[in-house]
Design a protein around this motif. Sequence first.
Motif, PDB file in Angstrom:
ATOM      1  N   TYR A   1       0.726  -0.974   0.071  1.00 38.99           N
ATOM      2  CA  TYR A   1      -0.074   0.051  -0.149  1.00 38.99           C
ATOM      3  C   TYR A   1       0.948   1.148   0.005  1.00 38.99           C
ATOM      4  N   VAL A   2       2.131   1.329   0.463  1.00 36.10           N
ATOM      5  CA  VAL A   2       2.887   2.340   0.595  1.00 36.10           C
ATOM      6  C   VAL A   2       3.525   2.794  -0.825  1.00 36.10           C
ATOM      7  N   LEU A   3       3.636   1.416  -1.578  1.00 34.46           N
ATOM      8  CA  LEU A   3       4.369   1.720  -2.889  1.00 34.46           C
ATOM      9  C   LEU A   3       3.281   2.197  -3.799  1.00 34.46           C
ATOM     10  N   PHE A   4       1.908   1.743  -3.648  1.00 40.39           N
ATOM     11  CA  PHE A   4       0.830   2.230  -4.152  1.00 40.39           C
ATOM     12  C   PHE A   4       0.527   3.584  -4.132  1.00 40.39           C
ATOM     13  N   PHE A   5       0.595   4.210  -3.047  1.00 40.10           N
ATOM     14  CA  PHE A   5       0.532   5.756  -2.676  1.00 40.10           C
ATOM     15  C   PHE A   5       1.577   6.283  -3.136  1.00 40.10           C
ATOM     16  N   ASN A   6       2.811   5.910  -3.197  1.00 36.86           N
ATOM     17  CA  ASN A   6       3.872   6.291  -3.788  1.00 36.86           C
ATOM     18  C   ASN A   6       3.649   6.653  -5.307  1.00 36.86           C
ATOM     19  N   ARG A   7       3.256   5.730  -5.836  1.00 33.65           N
ATOM     20  CA  ARG A   7       3.012   5.875  -7.418  1.00 33.65           C
ATOM     21  C   ARG A   7       1.953   6.748  -7.718  1.00 33.65           C
ATOM     22  N   LEU A   8       0.838   6.847  -7.113  1.00 30.73           N
ATOM     23  CA  LEU A   8      -0.265   7.641  -6.984  1.00 30.73           C
ATOM     24  C   LEU A   8       0.188   9.060  -6.838  1.00 30.73           C
ATOM     25  N   CYS A   9       1.041   9.413  -5.896  1.00 28.68           N
ATOM     26  CA  CYS A   9       1.563  10.975  -5.767  1.00 28.68           C
ATOM     27  C   CYS A   9       2.466  11.164  -7.128  1.00 28.68           C
ATOM     28  N   GLN A  10       3.392  10.248  -7.576  1.00 24.28           N
ATOM     29  CA  GLN A  10       3.952  10.542  -8.805  1.00 24.28           C
ATOM     30  C   GLN A  10       3.323  10.988  -9.749  1.00 24.28           C
ATOM     31  N   GLY A  11       2.273  10.064  -9.976  1.00 24.40           N
ATOM     32  CA  GLY A  11       1.065  10.476 -11.061  1.00 24.40           C
ATOM     33  C   GLY A  11       0.480  11.887 -10.849  1.00 24.40           C
ATOM     34  N   LEU A  12       0.102  12.217  -9.547  1.00 19.51           N
ATOM     35  CA  LEU A  12      -0.451  13.607  -9.417  1.00 19.51           C
ATOM     36  C   LEU A  12       0.451  14.626  -9.456  1.00 19.51           C
ATOM     37  N   ALA A  13       2.073  14.351  -9.222  1.00 19.07           N
ATOM     38  CA  ALA A  13       2.983  15.610  -9.363  1.00 19.07           C
ATOM     39  C   ALA A  13       3.022  15.733 -10.961  1.00 19.07           C
ATOM     40  N   GLN A  14       3.116  14.447 -11.705  1.00 26.80           N
ATOM     41  CA  GLN A  14       3.312  14.608 -13.114  1.00 26.80           C
ATOM     42  C   GLN A  14       2.242  15.182 -13.864  1.00 26.80           C
ATOM     43  N   GLY A  15       0.912  15.282 -13.432  1.00 33.25           N
ATOM     44  CA  GLY A  15      -0.250  15.574 -13.927  1.00 33.25           C
ATOM     45  C   GLY A  15      -0.040  17.115 -14.784  1.00 33.25           C
ATOM     46  N   GLY A  16       0.660  17.914 -13.925  1.00 34.71           N
ATOM     47  CA  GLY A  16       0.922  19.336 -14.449  1.00 34.71           C
ATOM     48  C   GLY A  16       2.033  19.457 -15.572  1.00 34.71           C
TER      49      GLY A  16
END
Length: 467
Positions: free
Chosen positions: A150-165
């Motif tokens: 779950y920590v890795l999943f959250f890490n990947r989710l935050c990476q995507g959020l950061a790259q959205g812009g």
Amino acid sequence: MSTDVTKPPQDSEGFWKTRYTILVLSTLAMGISYATRVNISVAIVDMVNGTALREREAAEGTQLVRDPDACPGEQVVLEDPTGRKDGEFIWDKQMQGEILAGFYYGYTIGHIPGGVLADRFGGKVVLLVGIFVSSLLAVLTPQSAWAGYYVLFFNRLCQGLAQGGIIPAIQTTVCRWAPDHERSLFSIIFLGLFVGSLVSMAATGALCETVIGWPLSFYVFGAAGLLWSVSWFLQAADSPAQHPYIDPVERSYIEATINSAAKNGIISAIPHITGTAGSLAFVWFTNFLLRKEFVSRIWTFRIINALGTLVPGAALVVVALVGCDAATVIAMLALSGFCAADCTSSYLNMQIIAPNYAGTIVGIINMFANLTGIAVPYIVGAFTNANPTRTAWNNVFYLSAAVATVSYLLYAVFTTTDEQPWNMPPSERAQKADSKEGIENTAFDEGITQMADGDTTQQGHLKAIVP
């Protein structure tokens, strides 16, 4: 009698311009963002303990599936019985799919706010935050994996959020830095998308074979992004007017060429190089059609988008029909990649209808486009998890072709090349309205007495007196 001749804007002397530095750094940003995005797709093979996973599935009574439609020489179980034990994590296919899809959950959400922020505050800070945060999280990916699924999943989710812009910020940067006749040159930025993916997938395999193993791939690409962040912070600016080191001559040249394009309501051809050979060909072809004017601008976009959407869809249908003809399958996949790499007409169309809100628009569109990154693993799994045969995969190909056809028809029917009225900021609209002279509204015709001497305004309208 002397005649004043307006001289065209003059560019600064010298081969290298400040705007070229912005171009190179933006291209590297695109490459780094995709490198940190896709490297986990290769590294996860070494992260997962395939043998332990198969042993667990066997203990749970999972049956291996045989494919009755397999090609000659492939009548074997679909699961490889010689898996490696060097992986650390026992993640089944669903968990692996969730980890890979986690990036796209955040990436989809991040596009609209990223686009709005880029248009509001400029591309520099949005692009800087996107690359810096996602690169830092890439470096922390091994620690996240060891901490738990779950920590890795959250890490990947935050990476995507950061790259959205990132793409909206680059779009905004291009609109503020690229002279109208150099937009095709700045489209090289999108070449970084494919180069970054190619380098990442090739290098990750080699890095996983080192003594350090799979964590090294995350350290290397994450570190590259952090180093890029330093260069971008020191050398980039939201616009030429805000750059502290730019030659004043170059700044005036850029501002003059961009302003002239915006006031005339015409944006030059902006072919986007979004791939290798196929992308280069589409860029040339798009520019050729727009320059020669064999067809209208809107039909140019319809033609190019048809080639980039319908041809890959048709190629997938052929792949499903030819079955075991390996040569034809390879040829169709090559053709699909050649055409699908193009997004020239889409990005150019976005910049034409509203250049002042290019970041916001591309953010909205990419948000919906990247919903596929979330949906595809589930859709493919619904077709193939219980029945991973060639027939099941053919159904996936047919569905993909149908989606491509429907999406193109929607684009062809509803697309436009007219600049939208909301593109002009309210302050400019008010200024334009205040500068108009005379009365042009026919509702005021009655009661207006024209001046007897017939004097006219500078705009050619008869002066009038409203009682």
